[in-house]
Design a protein around this motif. Sequence first.
Motif, PDB file in Angstrom:
ATOM      1  N   THR A  38       0.871  -1.256   0.041  1.00 21.75           N
ATOM      2  CA  THR A  38      -0.048  -0.104   0.101  1.00 21.75           C
ATOM      3  C   THR A  38       0.757   1.279  -0.070  1.00 21.75           C
ATOM      4  N   SER A  39       2.029   1.075   0.270  1.00 20.57           N
ATOM      5  CA  SER A  39       2.946   2.399   0.069  1.00 20.57           C
ATOM      6  C   SER A  39       4.244   2.191  -0.838  1.00 20.57           C
ATOM      7  N   GLU A 159      -1.449   8.844  -2.603  1.00 18.88           N
ATOM      8  CA  GLU A 159      -1.543   8.213  -1.356  1.00 18.88           C
ATOM      9  C   GLU A 159      -2.390   9.052  -0.284  1.00 18.88           C
ATOM     10  N   GLU A 169      -0.745   6.019   2.331  1.00 13.55           N
ATOM     11  CA  GLU A 169      -1.090   4.846   1.925  1.00 13.55           C
ATOM     12  C   GLU A 169      -1.834   4.912   0.401  1.00 13.55           C
ATOM     13  N   PHE A 354      -9.557   0.779   5.720  1.00 18.55           N
ATOM     14  CA  PHE A 354      -9.038   2.051   5.019  1.00 18.55           C
ATOM     15  C   PHE A 354     -10.018   3.126   5.081  1.00 18.55           C
TER      16      PHE A 354
END
Length: 456
Positions: A38-39, A159, A169, A354
């Motif tokens: 996710t990063s 992000e 993220e 999330f």
Amino acid sequence: MLDIKFSHQRIVMQATMWLLGILVLNIVLPLCLGKESTSADEMAQSNWVDFWFVRLCLNILGYATIFVPGALLIKYFRDKRYNETAGPSLMSQMIKNCVFGKETEKGLLEQGGQSKSSSSGDDNTNQVQTCLTLMFCVAGLQGAYLTWGVIQERIMTFEYGKTDTEKGEFFKNSQFLVFINRILALAIGSIVLVVKAQPPHNAPLFKYSFSSFSNIMSSWFQYEALKFVSFPTQVLAKASKVIPVMLMGKVVSRKTYDYHEYITALMISAGISMFLLSSGDVTRHKGSVTTVSGVILLAGYILFDSFTSNWQGELFRRYKMSPIQMMTGVNLFSCILTAVSLLEQGGFFDSIAFMGRYPAFVFHAVILSLCSAFGQLFIFFTLSRFGPVTFTIIMTIRQGIAILLSCIIYGHPVTIIGFFGIMVVFFALFLKIYAGHRKRQLQLATQQSNNGVSKV
């Protein structure tokens, strides 16, 4: 009698075994493969799920939970001719409507004729009203889909929560975006069905599942492609859909095309090539704007989107359902398929978490879903009032404005050559629209002339 009962038990057992087997695979495989990065830092150390093809296979496996047992049961009920022996119970009627529909019943054409006659007063609508209605359609379509494009790019390429001191993220689950888009569209379509009278519904419900699957896949490919290509590139790829359609028609159906169609196809190819070769843009995967993955994902989007429109066109032709019935039926199966897949693989709970961490994502997701749902309503309304030519012109203009907005808001670099390539593509599209309209007018005039001669 005993043999019939045994056959019934055997098919139910087969469907149950397939259901349980695929269900176990869908739960176990994601646990073994891990979760998507996710990063930006995590992406440098990719695991299996970071590859889009692996995620695609997992999604298809999730949809198989519904399709495989469903196909076995549908085949069984059709072979058994269950519609001829179905009782009056609620379950029997549900099975009959899902598997058989009302294929033998008539009257839809008469219903359609009545609805047209009831709206015959539209012919007397003055030019001011027509102009205002057209402006309403243009504003609705442009507003819904331009906003949808901007929000879509924001969700998939930036992000959340990133600051000078904190890592951000990326939102990773494209399937969840498809789910929230479809569930809101289902709700709106259901409300319209209740409020506004519709023609009798004759189609077997399961036939919506084919276009539902292709619609899900085209949307998934579209969202995933934004991880590899820029939004302007994606818009131009949509504009190039005419090329594979012509090639498929030539190879499969032996179709012939006019010279102007070949010319516009070549112009579109040249314009897109000029834009892509001069683009220095970057996306989530740095330096991968024109990678093989991006091209494959765009090709997948075009392929499934083309199937969706063709299959829905066939259903419209055969069963004469209303656009709202089509919208509701397709979105119903889309919600079922994506919800099952998300729940099995844990993607639903990850996405909810999330949303809890980043309220901005909740806002973006709601706006995206509203634009998608109301955009569908504007599509149906515009097509019914002004026809496909006007609608195509509006949406072609929308594509050009979408590229411009994306470049302004998100800073995509466009060279002089790239800008000229964009102009070539849209000039070719308008040329194709104009030539097609002229051809239809000439055919209509010839037909009317022949009818006049025959009467004499």
